[in-house]
Design a protein around this motif. Structure first.
Motif, PDB file in Angstrom:
ATOM      1  N   LEU A   1       7.557  -1.360  -9.093  1.00  0.00           N
ATOM      2  CA  LEU A   1       6.320  -1.026  -8.410  1.00  0.00           C
ATOM      3  C   LEU A   1       6.047   0.478  -8.498  1.00  0.00           C
ATOM      4  N   PRO A   2       4.805   0.880  -8.663  1.00  0.00           N
ATOM      5  CA  PRO A   2       4.488   2.311  -8.528  1.00  0.00           C
ATOM      6  C   PRO A   2       4.859   2.777  -7.127  1.00  0.00           C
ATOM      7  N   PRO A   3       5.491   3.948  -7.001  1.00  0.00           N
ATOM      8  CA  PRO A   3       5.906   4.410  -5.673  1.00  0.00           C
ATOM      9  C   PRO A   3       4.771   4.482  -4.666  1.00  0.00           C
ATOM     10  N   VAL A   4       3.559   4.803  -5.113  1.00  0.00           N
ATOM     11  CA  VAL A   4       2.425   4.864  -4.193  1.00  0.00           C
ATOM     12  C   VAL A   4       2.148   3.485  -3.605  1.00  0.00           C
ATOM     13  N   VAL A   5       2.287   2.440  -4.415  1.00  0.00           N
ATOM     14  CA  VAL A   5       2.094   1.079  -3.923  1.00  0.00           C
ATOM     15  C   VAL A   5       3.156   0.743  -2.875  1.00  0.00           C
ATOM     16  N   SER A   6       4.391   1.185  -3.121  1.00  0.00           N
ATOM     17  CA  SER A   6       5.455   0.977  -2.133  1.00  0.00           C
ATOM     18  C   SER A   6       5.109   1.673  -0.824  1.00  0.00           C
ATOM     19  N   GLY A   7       4.570   2.883  -0.909  1.00  0.00           N
ATOM     20  CA  GLY A   7       4.172   3.600   0.297  1.00  0.00           C
ATOM     21  C   GLY A   7       3.060   2.895   1.049  1.00  0.00           C
ATOM     22  N   LEU A   8       2.082   2.367   0.305  1.00  0.00           N
ATOM     23  CA  LEU A   8       1.003   1.621   0.947  1.00  0.00           C
ATOM     24  C   LEU A   8       1.532   0.357   1.612  1.00  0.00           C
TER      25      LEU A   8
ATOM     26  N   PHE B   1       3.451   7.264   2.861  1.00  0.00           N
ATOM     27  CA  PHE B   1       3.840   6.667   4.143  1.00  0.00           C
ATOM     28  C   PHE B   1       4.213   7.710   5.183  1.00  0.00           C
ATOM     29  N   ALA B   2       4.800   8.830   4.752  1.00  0.00           N
ATOM     30  CA  ALA B   2       5.292   9.827   5.697  1.00  0.00           C
ATOM     31  C   ALA B   2       4.459  11.101   5.727  1.00  0.00           C
ATOM     32  N   GLY B   3       3.615  11.310   4.723  1.00  0.00           N
ATOM     33  CA  GLY B   3       2.820  12.525   4.695  1.00  0.00           C
ATOM     34  C   GLY B   3       3.628  13.730   4.270  1.00  0.00           C
ATOM     35  N   ASN B   4       3.088  14.908   4.552  1.00  0.00           N
ATOM     36  CA  ASN B   4       3.732  16.149   4.115  1.00  0.00           C
ATOM     37  C   ASN B   4       3.685  17.171   5.237  1.00  0.00           C
TER      38      ASN B   4
ATOM     39  N   GLY C   1       2.389   0.871   9.898  1.00  0.00           N
ATOM     40  CA  GLY C   1       1.358   1.754  10.425  1.00  0.00           C
ATOM     41  C   GLY C   1       0.819   1.259  11.756  1.00  0.00           C
ATOM     42  N   ARG C   2       0.023   2.071  12.413  1.00  0.00           N
ATOM     43  CA  ARG C   2      -0.475   1.708  13.750  1.00  0.00           C
ATOM     44  C   ARG C   2      -1.294   0.435  13.725  1.00  0.00           C
ATOM     45  N   ARG C   3      -1.940   0.143  12.608  1.00  0.00           N
ATOM     46  CA  ARG C   3      -2.699  -1.098  12.477  1.00  0.00           C
ATOM     47  C   ARG C   3      -2.029  -2.063  11.505  1.00  0.00           C
ATOM     48  N   GLY C   4      -0.770  -1.824  11.225  1.00  0.00           N
ATOM     49  CA  GLY C   4      -0.061  -2.651  10.266  1.00  0.00           C
ATOM     50  C   GLY C   4       0.427  -3.961  10.853  1.00  0.00           C
ATOM     51  N   LEU C   5       1.060  -4.735   9.988  1.00  0.00           N
ATOM     52  CA  LEU C   5       1.526  -6.069  10.365  1.00  0.00           C
ATOM     53  C   LEU C   5       2.495  -6.010  11.545  1.00  0.00           C
ATOM     54  N   LEU C   6       3.441  -5.093  11.498  1.00  0.00           N
ATOM     55  CA  LEU C   6       4.394  -4.918  12.594  1.00  0.00           C
ATOM     56  C   LEU C   6       4.094  -3.679  13.423  1.00  0.00           C
ATOM     57  N   GLY C   7       3.355  -2.757  12.844  1.00  0.00           N
ATOM     58  CA  GLY C   7       3.086  -1.498  13.529  1.00  0.00           C
ATOM     59  C   GLY C   7       2.278  -1.652  14.797  1.00  0.00           C
ATOM     60  N   GLN C   8       1.402  -2.657  14.856  1.00  0.00           N
ATOM     61  CA  GLN C   8       0.613  -2.866  16.061  1.00  0.00           C
ATOM     62  C   GLN C   8       1.510  -3.178  17.253  1.00  0.00           C
TER      63      GLN C   8
ATOM     64  N   ILE D   1       4.633  -0.492  22.342  1.00  0.00           N
ATOM     65  CA  ILE D   1       5.805  -0.045  23.111  1.00  0.00           C
ATOM     66  C   ILE D   1       6.106   1.432  22.843  1.00  0.00           C
ATOM     67  N   GLY D   2       5.142   2.119  22.232  1.00  0.00           N
ATOM     68  CA  GLY D   2       5.257   3.561  22.071  1.00  0.00           C
ATOM     69  C   GLY D   2       6.046   4.036  20.865  1.00  0.00           C
ATOM     70  N   ILE D   3       6.254   3.164  19.892  1.00  0.00           N
ATOM     71  CA  ILE D   3       6.996   3.542  18.688  1.00  0.00           C
ATOM     72  C   ILE D   3       6.020   3.731  17.531  1.00  0.00           C
ATOM     73  N   GLN D   4       5.975   4.924  16.987  1.00  0.00           N
ATOM     74  CA  GLN D   4       5.132   5.230  15.838  1.00  0.00           C
ATOM     75  C   GLN D   4       6.006   5.774  14.714  1.00  0.00           C
ATOM     76  N   ILE D   5       5.988   5.092  13.592  1.00  0.00           N
ATOM     77  CA  ILE D   5       6.880   5.439  12.485  1.00  0.00           C
ATOM     78  C   ILE D   5       6.229   6.322  11.437  1.00  0.00           C
ATOM     79  N   PRO D   6       4.996   6.039  11.002  1.00  0.00           N
ATOM     80  CA  PRO D   6       4.407   6.865   9.931  1.00  0.00           C
ATOM     81  C   PRO D   6       4.356   8.347  10.295  1.00  0.00           C
ATOM     82  N   PHE D   7       4.522   9.179   9.271  1.00  0.00           N
ATOM     83  CA  PHE D   7       4.432  10.635   9.392  1.00  0.00           C
ATOM     84  C   PHE D   7       5.534  11.203  10.300  1.00  0.00           C
ATOM     85  N   THR D   8       6.693  10.567  10.227  1.00  0.00           N
ATOM     86  CA  THR D   8       7.887  11.065  10.914  1.00  0.00           C
ATOM     87  C   THR D   8       9.031  11.119   9.909  1.00  0.00           C
ATOM     88  N   THR D   9      10.122  11.767  10.315  1.00  0.00           N
ATOM     89  CA  THR D   9      11.292  11.811   9.443  1.00  0.00           C
ATOM     90  C   THR D   9      11.851  10.410   9.211  1.00  0.00           C
ATOM     91  N   LEU D  10      11.740   9.540  10.212  1.00  0.00           N
ATOM     92  CA  LEU D  10      12.172   8.152  10.031  1.00  0.00           C
ATOM     93  C   LEU D  10      11.385   7.476   8.918  1.00  0.00           C
TER      94      LEU D  10
END
Length: 280
Positions: free
Chosen positions: A118-125, A230-233, A132-139, A144-153
């Motif tokens: 897979l292209p890495p960008v596709v993996s990130g998407l 997925f994590a930004g810069n 993500g906040r509106r993602g399948l599991l991110g919602q 419960i206050g857990i936000q993963i995107p744009f973090t070191t995690l």
């Protein structure tokens, strides 16, 4: 009496081809040297170009700047964490794929190895639309206050997603090659399955595990596309060395080349360690 050929006759410790089990020597077509040389040059010359492009007088200042050291430390830290996560997830997955048989196993194996192509960008998407906040599991996580995107995690998760197949494919191959004879003997002697796995299976596939771990670490260290998607810069949080090089390539080419050289040196050190340990 017929004289025997071998170490006693020659007196130099050499063994004959028959004693070694080797067949007659097979010559290699000479024309192979040309494409082999072209292939080697194609891989080596661009790396040499980086070395020749480096501004040596300013190199120490460029690679020891606070931003460079921060990005390097973040890359090493996240790559190590991602590799440990790959081991924790990849060892059980590889064992299940190599030691069991179930309906749809071929499909599962194909999906597991899919990030390799897979292209890495596709993996990130894919990660963004999952966590993500509106993602399948991110919602659910956001409730419960857990936000993963744009973090070191998120960096660790992106690196693990693209590197896990390297460990799985290496370890599964080692498991299939080692067979199950020693495991069966240990089970016959009364060892429990966990004991067999810990004291027989893992030691047998140690080189394969080390090889897969080294490849996973190297892949994590060089990850770019999935990370920036997925994590930004964010400096100090998600800005790893590859991202830093990408941003500097226009504004400060000398710094970009210097940091690229650091990544090349680290990669060579990783491969050298693996070769010294006979992992790859």
């Amino acid at each position: 009496m017929q004289a025997s050929s071998g170490p006693d006759l020659l007196g130099n410790g050499r063994r004959t081809d028959r004693q070694r089990g080797a067949g007659p020597s097979v010559g290699m077509p000479r024309w192979l040297w040309l494409p082999a040389g072209v292939a080697a040059a194609f891989l080596v010359v661009p790396l040499a170009a980086i070395v020749l492009r480096v501004d040596l007088p300013s190199l120490p200042a460029l690679i020891t700047s606070p931003s460079a050291l921060e990005a390097l430390w973040l890359s090493l830290r996240t790559a190590l964490a991602s590799t440990l996560l790959c081991i924790a997830l990849g060892v059980p997955l590889s064992t299940v794929l190599a030691r069991t048989s179930f309906p749809g196993q071929g499909l599962v194996r194909s999906l597991v190895l899919l990030p390799l192509v897979l292209p890495p960008v596709v993996s990130g998407l894919a990660l963004l639309y999952t966590f993500g906040r509106r993602g399948l599991l991110g919602q659910s996580l956001d409730l419960i206050g857990i936000q993963i995107p744009f973090t070191t995690l998120a960096v660790v998760m992106a690196q693990t997603f693209v590197a896990l197949p390297f460990l799985v494919i290496s370890l599964e191959g080692a498991l299939r090659t080692s067979g199950t004879r020693y495991e069966a003997v240990a089970a016959t002697l009364g060892a429990r399955p966990t004991t067999v796995f810990r004291r027989v299976t893992l030691p047998l596939v140690g080189p394969g595990l080390l090889s897969g771990s080294v490849l996973a670490f190297a892949r994590c260290l060089g990850e770019f596309g999935a990370t920036i998607t997925f994590a930004g810069n964010l400096p100090g949080v998600t800005s790893t060395m590859p991202l830093r090089v990408y941003l500097l390539r226009v504004d400060d080419p000398d710094a970009a080349v210097a940091l690229s050289l650091v990544l090349v040196v680290v990669a060579i050190a990783v491969i050298g360690f693996a070769r010294h340990g006979r992992a790859i």
